[in-house]
Design a protein around this motif. Structure first.
Motif, PDB file in Angstrom:
ATOM      1  N   PHE A 120      86.107  62.039  27.700  1.00  0.00           N
ATOM      2  CA  PHE A 120      85.437  62.349  28.953  1.00  0.00           C
ATOM      3  C   PHE A 120      84.433  61.261  29.327  1.00  0.00           C
ATOM      4  CE2 PHE A 120      81.679  64.484  30.904  1.00  0.00           C
ATOM      5  CZ  PHE A 120      82.269  64.868  32.090  1.00  0.00           C
ATOM      6  N   CYS A 121      84.118  61.132  30.622  1.00  0.00           N
ATOM      7  CA  CYS A 121      83.046  60.266  31.116  1.00  0.00           C
ATOM      8  C   CYS A 121      82.324  61.013  32.234  1.00  0.00           C
ATOM      9  CB  CYS A 121      83.613  58.946  31.632  1.00  0.00           C
ATOM     10  SG  CYS A 121      82.346  57.853  32.355  1.00  0.00           S
ATOM     11  N   ASN A 122      81.001  60.988  32.218  1.00  0.00           N
ATOM     12  CA  ASN A 122      80.231  61.792  33.180  1.00  0.00           C
ATOM     13  C   ASN A 122      79.824  61.037  34.448  1.00  0.00           C
ATOM     14  OD1 ASN A 122      78.230  60.163  31.849  1.00  0.00           O
ATOM     15  ND2 ASN A 122      76.677  61.610  32.547  1.00  0.00           N
ATOM     16  N   ARG A 123      80.119  59.743  34.525  1.00  0.00           N
ATOM     17  CA  ARG A 123      79.617  58.951  35.656  1.00  0.00           C
ATOM     18  C   ARG A 123      79.984  59.518  37.033  1.00  0.00           C
ATOM     19  NH1 ARG A 123      80.101  52.698  33.463  1.00  0.00           N
ATOM     20  NH2 ARG A 123      77.900  52.494  32.924  1.00  0.00           N
ATOM     21  N   PRO A 124      81.262  59.866  37.303  1.00  0.00           N
ATOM     22  CA  PRO A 124      81.588  60.357  38.655  1.00  0.00           C
ATOM     23  C   PRO A 124      81.068  61.754  38.955  1.00  0.00           C
ATOM     24  CG  PRO A 124      83.507  60.452  37.236  1.00  0.00           C
ATOM     25  CD  PRO A 124      82.454  59.725  36.464  1.00  0.00           C
ATOM     26  N   PHE A 125      80.388  62.368  37.995  1.00  0.00           N
ATOM     27  CA  PHE A 125      79.761  63.665  38.209  1.00  0.00           C
ATOM     28  C   PHE A 125      78.268  63.507  38.527  1.00  0.00           C
ATOM     29  CE2 PHE A 125      83.410  64.251  35.547  1.00  0.00           C
ATOM     30  CZ  PHE A 125      83.954  65.468  35.910  1.00  0.00           C
ATOM     31  N   GLU A 126      77.737  62.335  38.246  1.00  0.00           N
ATOM     32  CA  GLU A 126      76.292  62.138  38.336  1.00  0.00           C
ATOM     33  C   GLU A 126      75.865  61.057  39.320  1.00  0.00           C
ATOM     34  OE1 GLU A 126      73.887  63.775  37.026  1.00  0.00           O
ATOM     35  OE2 GLU A 126      74.887  65.034  35.550  1.00  0.00           O
ATOM     36  N   GLN A 127      76.723  60.059  39.535  1.00  0.00           N
ATOM     37  CA  GLN A 127      76.311  58.895  40.312  1.00  0.00           C
ATOM     38  C   GLN A 127      77.315  58.561  41.419  1.00  0.00           C
ATOM     39  OE1 GLN A 127      75.963  56.222  36.822  1.00  0.00           O
ATOM     40  NE2 GLN A 127      73.802  56.073  37.319  1.00  0.00           N
ATOM     41  N   MET A 128      76.808  57.916  42.452  1.00  0.00           N
ATOM     42  CA  MET A 128      77.659  57.410  43.531  1.00  0.00           C
ATOM     43  C   MET A 128      77.352  55.925  43.703  1.00  0.00           C
ATOM     44  SD  MET A 128      78.253  59.116  47.275  1.00  0.00           S
ATOM     45  CE  MET A 128      79.839  58.960  48.086  1.00  0.00           C
ATOM     46  N   TYR A 129      78.372  55.154  44.057  1.00  0.00           N
ATOM     47  CA  TYR A 129      78.237  53.702  44.126  1.00  0.00           C
ATOM     48  C   TYR A 129      78.782  53.205  45.467  1.00  0.00           C
ATOM     49  CZ  TYR A 129      78.233  54.827  39.146  1.00  0.00           C
ATOM     50  OH  TYR A 129      77.980  55.398  37.925  1.00  0.00           O
ATOM     51  N   ILE A 130      77.932  52.488  46.210  1.00  0.00           N
ATOM     52  CA  ILE A 130      78.324  51.986  47.533  1.00  0.00           C
ATOM     53  C   ILE A 130      78.283  50.466  47.518  1.00  0.00           C
ATOM     54  CG2 ILE A 130      77.916  52.117  50.014  1.00  0.00           C
ATOM     55  CD1 ILE A 130      78.406  54.844  48.696  1.00  0.00           C
ATOM     56  N   ASN A 131      79.417  49.820  47.831  1.00  0.00           N
ATOM     57  CA  ASN A 131      79.416  48.355  47.861  1.00  0.00           C
ATOM     58  C   ASN A 131      78.912  47.828  49.200  1.00  0.00           C
ATOM     59  OD1 ASN A 131      81.578  48.447  49.677  1.00  0.00           O
ATOM     60  ND2 ASN A 131      83.108  47.827  48.204  1.00  0.00           N
ATOM     61  N   PHE A 132      78.814  46.521  49.316  1.00  0.00           N
ATOM     62  CA  PHE A 132      78.194  45.921  50.504  1.00  0.00           C
ATOM     63  C   PHE A 132      78.976  46.196  51.784  1.00  0.00           C
ATOM     64  CE2 PHE A 132      81.243  42.688  49.298  1.00  0.00           C
ATOM     65  CZ  PHE A 132      81.632  42.109  50.488  1.00  0.00           C
ATOM     66  N   LYS A 133      80.248  46.564  51.648  1.00  0.00           N
ATOM     67  CA  LYS A 133      81.076  46.856  52.823  1.00  0.00           C
ATOM     68  C   LYS A 133      80.962  48.308  53.277  1.00  0.00           C
ATOM     69  CE  LYS A 133      84.928  45.388  50.921  1.00  0.00           C
ATOM     70  NZ  LYS A 133      86.370  45.007  50.808  1.00  0.00           N
ATOM     71  N   GLY A 134      80.285  49.124  52.449  1.00  0.00           N
ATOM     72  CA  GLY A 134      80.162  50.540  52.788  1.00  0.00           C
ATOM     73  C   GLY A 134      81.191  51.402  52.093  1.00  0.00           C
ATOM     74  N   GLU A 135      81.958  50.819  51.183  1.00  0.00           N
ATOM     75  CA  GLU A 135      82.973  51.581  50.451  1.00  0.00           C
ATOM     76  C   GLU A 135      82.337  52.283  49.254  1.00  0.00           C
ATOM     77  OE1 GLU A 135      86.805  48.656  51.305  1.00  0.00           O
ATOM     78  OE2 GLU A 135      85.547  48.330  49.539  1.00  0.00           O
ATOM     79  N   ALA A 136      82.713  53.543  49.054  1.00  0.00           N
ATOM     80  CA  ALA A 136      82.244  54.298  47.892  1.00  0.00           C
ATOM     81  C   ALA A 136      83.190  54.022  46.736  1.00  0.00           C
ATOM     82  CB  ALA A 136      82.207  55.787  48.210  1.00  0.00           C
ATOM     83  N   LEU A 137      82.670  53.385  45.679  1.00  0.00           N
ATOM     84  CA  LEU A 137      83.475  53.055  44.509  1.00  0.00           C
ATOM     85  C   LEU A 137      83.419  54.201  43.503  1.00  0.00           C
ATOM     86  CD1 LEU A 137      82.260  49.373  43.947  1.00  0.00           C
ATOM     87  CD2 LEU A 137      84.186  50.162  45.335  1.00  0.00           C
ATOM     88  N   PHE A 138      84.480  54.352  42.731  1.00  0.00           N
ATOM     89  CA  PHE A 138      84.522  55.414  41.733  1.00  0.00           C
ATOM     90  C   PHE A 138      83.545  55.151  40.593  1.00  0.00           C
ATOM     91  CE2 PHE A 138      86.552  57.454  37.969  1.00  0.00           C
ATOM     92  CZ  PHE A 138      86.396  58.762  38.393  1.00  0.00           C
ATOM     93  N   CYS A 139      83.299  53.859  40.306  1.00  0.00           N
ATOM     94  CA  CYS A 139      82.459  53.524  39.159  1.00  0.00           C
ATOM     95  C   CYS A 139      81.750  52.195  39.395  1.00  0.00           C
ATOM     96  CB  CYS A 139      83.326  53.436  37.895  1.00  0.00           C
ATOM     97  SG  CYS A 139      82.412  53.034  36.388  1.00  0.00           S
ATOM     98  N   CYS A 140      80.597  52.019  38.740  1.00  0.00           N
ATOM     99  CA  CYS A 140      79.859  50.758  38.841  1.00  0.00           C
ATOM    100  C   CYS A 140      80.604  49.628  38.138  1.00  0.00           C
ATOM    101  CB  CYS A 140      78.459  50.908  38.259  1.00  0.00           C
ATOM    102  SG  CYS A 140      78.421  51.460  36.548  1.00  0.00           S
ATOM    103  N   ASN A 141      81.580  49.955  37.281  1.00  0.00           N
ATOM    104  CA  ASN A 141      82.374  48.929  36.608  1.00  0.00           C
ATOM    105  C   ASN A 141      83.585  48.483  37.424  1.00  0.00           C
ATOM    106  OD1 ASN A 141      80.958  48.370  34.248  1.00  0.00           O
ATOM    107  ND2 ASN A 141      81.796  50.148  33.187  1.00  0.00           N
TER     108      ASN A 141
END
Length: 327
Positions: A232-253
């Motif tokens: 399991f990984c908890n990142r997509p349950f706790e954090q949201m990531y927005i790149n410079f184009k405005g796209e929401a990425l699934f993970c910071c990696n």
């Protein structure tokens, strides 16, 4: 109770975390796996009834720009082909306005895969977020190399809540003379206004033998954890990531923007956070399966477990307080 809770959290942040990773990277997967697997099953209990419409992310990372001035061995930046750019002020305001309408009280992190203090607009971006989201914490994670008295004062005067510095001095060089002249911690603590804000500044020192970290979804050499990792990984349950184009990425990696959950140019934050694609990825992780960029990733939420430990501590103390009130 409150004093004890704060003491435990402070002890974890200041002492346990500082040396935890050193020991973690020394052990083989055979040893680590026996500790990690039951730990991750325990962590999953927090999220088994997860409902994204009721459980909003506790933090959001916003990538206002993509540049970094260092070339650390464990980081993909400056080593891979990736898109670079700068977020428009119009888009940034749109994102912050949405967080404001949600009365967001979590943490707004003004960095993603970059060095935030290279962003010339950073005091202004902090001020916008601080004024529109007064209940949120505004934070920056920096390598500290660009910091000076004027910039430090401006950031905190603009509404910065926390400044976290990763001091990579000893990772960058093994030459003692260079370390002494380049030492980030020494430079920062000698800045004139440091004493005024020192309670809101945390400096983490990375030791010279820390050359490997998480493999960044297969882009870098990791710490000996085999993939695909059936955990399991908890990142997509706790954090949201927005790149410079405005796209929401699934993970910071997701350094190459492969798994886009939605686009804030067209959809709202909550539409994306609640959408089918996001939820399908979460279900897969709850089943200890990984796909897409997760397939080659060795991140286990064990390297940096502050959120998990904090949640357990908060939950434990809440239950104790409730019991006391009932008695």
């Amino acid at each position: 109770m409150s004093f004890l809770k704060n003491f435990i959290l402070k002890f974890y942040a200041n002492y346990l975390f500082k040396y935890y990773y050193i020991f973690y990277q020394k052990f083989s997967w055979k040893i680590k796996g026996n500790l990690i697997k039951p730990y991750m099953e325990l962590v999953k209990l927090i999220y088994r009834h997860f409902n994204p419409s009721k459980n909003i992310f506790h933090s959001i990372q916003i990538q206002s720009q993509t540049s970094c001035n260092l070339n650390c061995q464990f980081c993909p930046n400056n080593k891979i082909e990736r898109q670079h750019g700068k977020m428009s002020l119009e888009l940034y305001n749109k994102i912050i306005d949405q967080l404001s309408s949600l009365k967001f009280s979590g943490e707004i992190l003004l960095y993603l895969q970059s060095e935030p203090l290279l962003e010339k607009r950073i005091p202004m971006l902090i001020k916008i977020a601080s004024q529109k989201c007064p209940d949120a914490k505004i934070s920056i994670l920096s390598n500290g190399t660009q910091l000076n008295n004027e910039l430090l004062c401006k950031c905190f005067e603009s509404g910065l809540t926390f400044l976290r510095i990763n001091d990579y001095t000893m990772v960058q060089t093994n030459n003692h003379q260079e370390i002494e002249s380049y030492n980030i911690k020494s430079r920062i603590t000698n800045i004139d206004c440091y004493s005024k804000y020192q309670d809101r500044i945390k400096i983490f020192t990375y030791f010279p033998y820390i050359k490997k970290m998480s493999n960044r979804s297969g882009l870098m050499e990791g710490v000996g954890i085999p993939t695909p990792l059936k955990l399991f990984c908890n990142r997509p349950f706790e954090q949201m990531y927005i790149n410079f184009k405005g796209e929401a990425l699934f993970c910071c990696n997701d350094w190459q923007f492969e798994e886009v959950m939605g686009d804030l140019n067209f959809n709202s934050i909550m539409e994306i956070w609640n959408n089918h694609k996001y939820n399908e990825f979460r279900k897969i992780l709850l089943n200890n399966t990984r796909k897409g960029i997760c397939k080659e990733c060795d991140y286990t939420s064990v390297l940096f477990p502050k959120v998990i430990i904090s949640k357990f501590i908060q939950k434990w103390f809440s239950s104790k307080t409730l019991q006391k009130n009932n008695n």
